[in-house]
Design an enzyme around this catalytic site. Structure first.
Site, mmCIF file in Angstrom:
data_model
loop_
_atom_site.group_PDB
_atom_site.id
_atom_site.type_symbol
_atom_site.label_atom_id
_atom_site.label_comp_id
_atom_site.label_asym_id
_atom_site.label_seq_id
_atom_site.Cartn_x
_atom_site.Cartn_y
_atom_site.Cartn_z
ATOM 1 N N LYS A 86 15.416 -76.523 -9.839
ATOM 2 C CA LYS A 86 15.688 -76.056 -8.476
ATOM 3 C C LYS A 86 15.991 -77.204 -7.519
ATOM 4 C CE LYS A 86 10.782 -75.749 -7.087
ATOM 5 N NZ LYS A 86 10.788 -76.750 -6.015
ATOM 6 N N ASP A 87 15.602 -78.436 -7.890
ATOM 7 C CA ASP A 87 15.884 -79.598 -7.041
ATOM 8 C C ASP A 87 17.287 -80.151 -7.227
ATOM 9 O OD1 ASP A 87 13.309 -79.560 -5.976
ATOM 10 O OD2 ASP A 87 12.509 -80.934 -7.484
ATOM 11 N N ARG A 137 13.981 -70.465 2.451
ATOM 12 C CA ARG A 137 14.036 -69.170 1.765
ATOM 13 C C ARG A 137 12.721 -68.409 1.926
ATOM 14 N NH1 ARG A 137 11.627 -68.212 -2.811
ATOM 15 N NH2 ARG A 137 11.333 -70.446 -3.181
ATOM 16 N N ARG A 138 11.609 -69.086 1.690
ATOM 17 C CA ARG A 138 10.311 -68.436 1.852
ATOM 18 C C ARG A 138 10.039 -68.110 3.315
ATOM 19 N NH1 ARG A 138 7.862 -73.094 -1.955
ATOM 20 N NH2 ARG A 138 8.204 -72.141 -4.003
ATOM 21 N N ARG A 155 4.343 -80.388 3.990
ATOM 22 C CA ARG A 155 5.020 -81.338 3.111
ATOM 23 C C ARG A 155 4.008 -82.063 2.244
ATOM 24 N NH1 ARG A 155 9.597 -83.666 4.086
ATOM 25 N NH2 ARG A 155 9.308 -84.200 1.888
ATOM 26 N N ARG A 161 -0.587 -80.753 -0.727
ATOM 27 C CA ARG A 161 -0.530 -79.454 -0.038
ATOM 28 C C ARG A 161 -1.800 -78.631 -0.276
ATOM 29 N NH1 ARG A 161 5.140 -77.319 -2.024
ATOM 30 N NH2 ARG A 161 4.897 -79.010 -3.540
ATOM 31 N N CYS A 250 19.341 -76.216 0.452
ATOM 32 C CA CYS A 250 18.234 -76.326 1.402
ATOM 33 C C CYS A 250 18.666 -75.996 2.825
ATOM 34 C CB CYS A 250 17.651 -77.736 1.360
ATOM 35 S SG CYS A 250 16.750 -78.106 -0.152
#
Length: 407
Positions: A86-87, A137-138, A155, A161, A250
């Site tokens: 996904k990155d 997105r979230r 972050r 986190r 992003c």
């Protein structure tokens, strides 16, 4: 890795604990097929690791977690690098390709609640509760589905986190995280709930590990080929084609869900994609599907980790004749058809085509690869017809405007 005889392979990885767990998983998998190889991990930080005081979209760089690794790859300081797929942007730097995608973990997001709220859900948390995420997105989906909650950027690596969430005096009531990362770290017990796709579409490529290498490094590409998981490849190619056609990443809220199911002798790939406004008030969603007669080639790669011992004899019949150069040549001599020269005896010459950065998966029929690519493109175009690009442009303009105000 400059030749097949080289025994030492240098592997690039981010320094975070999760990145190293993922890199070691890939290395352990490769060692089973190549015990004579020595794999050395070369760690480094990326821009996304270093800049922690800004939300990801505002940093203004597409390859936040990959560029430094790719620089090391292009300068031949490492032979391949392991990424969370996904990155990786859908367009890679010239000369680099994704040599394999490993079998995907659960791609869905998970809700992780602070201890004192562990009996709650997103719908029952007190109004004003702070939900931490660094994903547009979230954020968009939370804003649209749970306007009573407050979404705040968080972050840092996974450990950081979670530490912020666990701080008794901290502001976060919950985090939204990828379930795959938590599972790989052995922290599945931290998941309060795995969010269904009806509640939270996931990121393109989420849950899959990608191995990136140089496009001209045939030895590494051959080493990786047996691990290029067909079912995962099928899904993530369609997803990446969808995102590439939209031009997202992003910089705009884009979500996806894929399902691959077998009914009798037919496989059906269903792809659902959506785009949102930043506040979640606008949502455009579409679903398309495609069917295939098969996903894997009849004759698997001789080093496939799921195959039995390669010394086992394979019966040659009409279904595998295309993979048997001697049988093909005999038929052509008998029928006096086709090119009988040496060039026609090279069925193993690599197909150099790339699809959204992915090399052709030699474990799959090429028509399946093309259909997956087309499915993602068609889904994106359906959303574009509904006005998706306009919705995304507004989000991008808002982000650029906020960056300008801070500078």
């Amino acid at each position: 890795m400059d030749g097949e005889t080289k025994l030492s392979i240098h592997v690039g990885s981010r320094k975070s604990e999760l990145a190293l767990v993922q890199t070691n998983f890939v290395i352990d998998s490769l060692k089973k097929n190549y015990p004579e190889k020595e794999f050395k991990i070369v760690t480094m930080t990326t821009l996304g690791d270093r800049v922690l005081d800004q939300p990801l979209p505002k940093i203004g760089e597409k390859s936040l977690f990959t560029k430094d690794l790719e620089d090391a790859l292009m300068s031949k300081n490492v032979d391949f690098v392991v990424h969370s797929l996904k990155d990786l942007p859908t367009t890679l730097p010239d000369g680099l390709v994704i040599g394999a995608v490993f079998e995907r973990e659960d791609p869905r997001d998970a809700l992780v609640l602070k201890e004192k709220f562990k009996e709650y859900s997103l719908s029952t948390l007190p109004s004003g509760s702070v939900i931490g995420t660094s994903s547009l997105r979230r954020t968009a989906q939370l804003n649209g589905n749970y306007p009573q909650l407050k979404v705040v950027d968080v972050r840092g690596n996974l450990n950081t986190r979670l530490r912020k969430l666990d701080d008794e005096d901290g502001k976060y009531s919950a985090l939204i995280l990828a379930s795959a990362g938590l599972s790989r770290m052995g922290w599945g017990n931290r998941m309060s709930k795995v969010l269904p796709c009806s509640e939270m579409l996931y990121a393109v490529g989420q849950g899959a590990l990608a191995v990136e290498c140089r496009a001209d490094n045939d030895a590494v590409l051959a080493m990786l080929a047996p691990f290029n998981h067909p079912e995962t490849y099928c899904r993530v190619l369609a997803e990446r084609s969808f995102l590439k056609t939209l031009g997202g990443g992003c910089s705009a809220p884009v979500g996806i869900s894929t399902k691959l199911k077998q009914n009798d002798n037919v496989y059906k790939l269903t792809l659902t994609g959506a785009v949102w406004s930043l506040d979640g008030s606008t949502k455009l969603e579409e679903t398309l599907d495609q069917t295939f007669g098969q996903i894997r080639k009849t004759v698997k790669h001789k080093l496939s980790p799921t195959e039995e011992a390669s010394s086992k004899k394979i019966k040659t019949d009409k279904t595998v004749e295309a993979d048997n150069e001697i049988a093909v040549l005999n038929r052509r001599i008998t029928e006096k058809t086709g090119d009988l020269g040496c060039e026609d005896l090279a069925p193993n010459v690599a197909d150099r085509r790339c699809f959204c950065g992915l090399t052709v998966n030699v474990n799959m029929p090429i028509d399946v690869v093309i259909k997956c690519d087309n499915l993602g493109r068609d889904l994106a175009n359906s959303l574009i017809d509904k006005g998706a690009l306009e919705v995304m442009k507004i989000s991008q303009d808002i982000i650029r405007s906020s960056i300008g105000k801070k500078s």
